[in-house]
Design a protein around this motif. Structure first.
Motif, PDB file in Angstrom:
ATOM      1  N   TYR A  62       0.845  -1.186   0.000  1.00 25.58           N
ATOM      2  CA  TYR A  62       0.000   0.000   0.000  1.00 25.58           C
ATOM      3  C   TYR A  62       0.884   1.241   0.000  1.00 25.58           C
ATOM      4  N   PHE A  63       0.324   2.339  -0.520  1.00 27.29           N
ATOM      5  CA  PHE A  63       1.069   3.586  -0.541  1.00 27.29           C
ATOM      6  C   PHE A  63       1.367   4.041   0.879  1.00 27.29           C
ATOM      7  N   ARG A  64       2.532   4.595   1.071  1.00 27.80           N
ATOM      8  CA  ARG A  64       2.878   5.141   2.381  1.00 27.80           C
ATOM      9  C   ARG A  64       2.119   6.448   2.582  1.00 27.80           C
ATOM     10  N   ILE A  65       1.530   6.596   3.778  1.00 27.17           N
ATOM     11  CA  ILE A  65       0.735   7.789   4.077  1.00 27.17           C
ATOM     12  C   ILE A  65       1.549   8.692   4.988  1.00 27.17           C
ATOM     13  N   GLU A  66       1.722   9.943   4.560  1.00 29.09           N
ATOM     14  CA  GLU A  66       2.403  10.936   5.399  1.00 29.09           C
ATOM     15  C   GLU A  66       1.393  11.500   6.386  1.00 29.09           C
ATOM     16  N   LEU A  67       1.659  11.341   7.672  1.00 32.09           N
ATOM     17  CA  LEU A  67       0.737  11.799   8.707  1.00 32.09           C
ATOM     18  C   LEU A  67       1.206  13.134   9.283  1.00 32.09           C
ATOM     19  N   PRO A  68       0.291  14.086   9.442  1.00 31.85           N
ATOM     20  CA  PRO A  68       0.687  15.416   9.941  1.00 31.85           C
ATOM     21  C   PRO A  68       1.010  15.401  11.437  1.00 31.85           C
ATOM     22  N   GLU A  69       1.608  16.491  11.888  1.00 34.67           N
ATOM     23  CA  GLU A  69       1.908  16.653  13.317  1.00 34.67           C
ATOM     24  C   GLU A  69       0.604  16.858  14.087  1.00 34.67           C
ATOM     25  N   LYS A  70       0.592  16.328  15.305  1.00 33.13           N
ATOM     26  CA  LYS A  70      -0.590  16.481  16.158  1.00 33.13           C
ATOM     27  C   LYS A  70      -0.651  17.892  16.750  1.00 33.13           C
ATOM     28  N   GLU A  71      -1.778  18.543  16.518  1.00 30.70           N
ATOM     29  CA  GLU A  71      -2.029  19.852  17.104  1.00 30.70           C
ATOM     30  C   GLU A  71      -3.541  20.051  17.100  1.00 30.70           C
ATOM     31  N   TYR A  72      -4.064  20.760  18.109  1.00 32.16           N
ATOM     32  CA  TYR A  72      -5.512  20.816  18.270  1.00 32.16           C
ATOM     33  C   TYR A  72      -6.025  22.241  18.490  1.00 32.16           C
ATOM     34  N   PHE A  73      -7.277  22.463  18.025  1.00 33.65           N
ATOM     35  CA  PHE A  73      -8.048  23.655  18.344  1.00 33.65           C
ATOM     36  C   PHE A  73      -9.126  23.243  19.343  1.00 33.65           C
ATOM     37  N   PRO A  77      -3.066   2.541   9.387  1.00 33.00           N
ATOM     38  CA  PRO A  77      -2.309   3.677   9.946  1.00 33.00           C
ATOM     39  C   PRO A  77      -3.187   4.908  10.195  1.00 33.00           C
ATOM     40  N   VAL A  78      -4.136   5.161   9.297  1.00 39.48           N
ATOM     41  CA  VAL A  78      -5.012   6.328   9.436  1.00 39.48           C
ATOM     42  C   VAL A  78      -6.009   6.107  10.577  1.00 39.48           C
ATOM     43  N   ILE A  79      -6.557   4.889  10.684  1.00 39.28           N
ATOM     44  CA  ILE A  79      -7.492   4.578  11.774  1.00 39.28           C
ATOM     45  C   ILE A  79      -6.803   4.778  13.123  1.00 39.28           C
ATOM     46  N   ASP A  80      -5.585   4.270  13.255  1.00 40.10           N
ATOM     47  CA  ASP A  80      -4.833   4.435  14.511  1.00 40.10           C
ATOM     48  C   ASP A  80      -4.566   5.921  14.784  1.00 40.10           C
ATOM     49  N   PHE A  81      -4.254   6.652  13.727  1.00 38.41           N
ATOM     50  CA  PHE A  81      -3.947   8.078  13.849  1.00 38.41           C
ATOM     51  C   PHE A  81      -5.177   8.864  14.331  1.00 38.41           C
ATOM     52  N   ILE A  82      -6.333   8.607  13.712  1.00 33.47           N
ATOM     53  CA  ILE A  82      -7.565   9.301  14.098  1.00 33.47           C
ATOM     54  C   ILE A  82      -8.058   8.796  15.457  1.00 33.47           C
ATOM     55  N   ASN A  83      -7.794   7.541  15.767  1.00 32.37           N
ATOM     56  CA  ASN A  83      -8.165   7.003  17.080  1.00 32.37           C
ATOM     57  C   ASN A  83      -7.496   7.817  18.195  1.00 32.37           C
ATOM     58  N   ASP A  84      -6.240   8.208  17.982  1.00 32.82           N
ATOM     59  CA  ASP A  84      -5.542   9.064  18.956  1.00 32.82           C
ATOM     60  C   ASP A  84      -6.266  10.411  19.112  1.00 32.82           C
ATOM     61  N   ASP A  85      -6.795  10.941  18.004  1.00 31.79           N
ATOM     62  CA  ASP A  85      -7.542  12.205  18.062  1.00 31.79           C
ATOM     63  C   ASP A  85      -8.850  12.037  18.844  1.00 31.79           C
ATOM     64  N   ILE A  86      -9.484  10.889  18.668  1.00 33.23           N
ATOM     65  CA  ILE A  86     -10.736  10.615  19.391  1.00 33.23           C
ATOM     66  C   ILE A  86     -10.459  10.472  20.886  1.00 33.23           C
ATOM     67  N   VAL A  87      -9.368   9.812  21.223  1.00 34.34           N
ATOM     68  CA  VAL A  87      -8.976   9.686  22.633  1.00 34.34           C
ATOM     69  C   VAL A  87      -8.722  11.082  23.222  1.00 34.34           C
ATOM     70  N   MET A  88      -8.029  11.929  22.474  1.00 39.64           N
ATOM     71  CA  MET A  88      -7.781  13.304  22.923  1.00 39.64           C
ATOM     72  C   MET A  88      -9.098  14.046  23.124  1.00 39.64           C
ATOM     73  N   MET A  89     -10.029  13.845  22.206  1.00 38.63           N
ATOM     74  CA  MET A  89     -11.342  14.477  22.316  1.00 38.63           C
ATOM     75  C   MET A  89     -12.060  14.014  23.578  1.00 38.63           C
ATOM     76  N   MET A  90     -12.065  12.695  23.801  1.00 41.60           N
ATOM     77  CA  MET A  90     -12.752  12.135  24.966  1.00 41.60           C
ATOM     78  C   MET A  90     -12.146  12.655  26.268  1.00 41.60           C
ATOM     79  N   GLU A  91     -10.849  12.801  26.302  1.00 42.51           N
ATOM     80  CA  GLU A  91     -10.165  13.251  27.520  1.00 42.51           C
ATOM     81  C   GLU A  91     -10.358  14.740  27.785  1.00 42.51           C
ATOM     82  N   ASN A  92     -10.861  15.471  26.778  1.00 39.54           N
ATOM     83  CA  ASN A  92     -10.986  16.925  26.911  1.00 39.54           C
ATOM     84  C   ASN A  92     -12.388  17.458  26.666  1.00 39.54           C
ATOM     85  N   ILE A  93     -13.384  16.590  26.749  1.00 38.85           N
ATOM     86  CA  ILE A  93     -14.772  17.061  26.633  1.00 38.85           C
ATOM     87  C   ILE A  93     -15.121  17.869  27.876  1.00 38.85           C
ATOM     88  N   ARG A  94     -15.752  19.014  27.652  1.00 38.39           N
ATOM     89  CA  ARG A  94     -16.247  19.836  28.743  1.00 38.39           C
ATOM     90  C   ARG A  94     -17.712  20.182  28.458  1.00 38.39           C
TER      91      ARG A  94
END
Length: 201
Positions: free
Chosen positions: A37-48, A179-196
């Motif tokens: 499969y094509f290699r996917i370049e994943l961006p740096e983690k940063e959040y709004f 790789p993308v599922i794992d990458f977005i899963n980290d974003d979902i975990v971040m979301m869950m840990e920071n819900i207000r």
């Protein structure tokens, strides 16, 4: 005479050798290689932080953008987090528990998640408990070629119920999307840990 005979034998031996080599090569199938499969370049983690009129506040990645859900059945405060680079969307739906039964919502959430068991190899649950901010929820990671590889919910069990599901705008193939599922899963975990939660108007 002997020299001519020798040349004929020599020619026949060479021809016979080529035929044998060709026959052996045709029978040899070789070792199949795994599909690449094509290699996917994943961006740096940063959040709004989404901090608006919504009754909830979340973190979302800078490489995504938020759209209001305008589908036919959409309700207030439903949004989509779009990942254009990955052709992926997290659909977020919100329910006010003053007008909805939490047990029905939890049951619906379990049904919607386990609808994917037809294509799933396994479902892995990760529980989140944040007593300080009254956030309680679960992330379901659906292994295999399911249409939605991640589903999740969060609630304060009194006023708020937030549900999310990840979908890709492509045929589900866990191997190529891993790789993308794992990458977005980290974003979902971040979301869950920071819900207000905010006050319901």
């Amino acid at each position: 005479m002997f020299k001519i005979l020798n040349n004929k034998i020599y020619t026949r031996v060479i021809i016979l050798s080529f035929i044998l080599i060709f026959a052996v090569c045709c029978k040899y199938k070789g070792t199949p290689r795994p599909r690449g499969y094509f290699r996917i370049e994943l961006p740096e983690k940063e959040y709004f932080r989404l901090d608006s009129v919504m009754p909830y506040s979340i973190l979302y990645p800078v490489y995504s953008f938020i759209e209001t859900d305008i589908s036919q059945n959409a309700e207030p405060f439903w949004i989509n987090i779009e990942f254009p680079e990955f052709k992926a969307t997290i659909h977020l739906t919100y329910k006010n528990l003053e007008n909805n039964d939490i047990y029905e919502l939890l049951e619906d959430n379990i049904k919607l998640t386990f609808n994917h068991t037809v294509k799933a190899d396994a479902i892995v649950e990760r529980i989140f408990i944040d007593d300080e901010n009254n956030v309680f929820g679960t992330v379901f990671e659906i292994k295999g070629n399911a249409a939605s590889p991640i589903q999740f919910f969060a609630t304060d069990s009194v006023r708020h119920f937030l549900r999310g599901s990840l979908y890709f705008n492509t045929s589900p193939n866990r191997d190529s999307l891993a790789p993308v599922i794992d990458f977005i899963n980290d974003d979902i975990v971040m979301m869950m840990e920071n819900i207000r939660w905010k006050k319901v108007l």
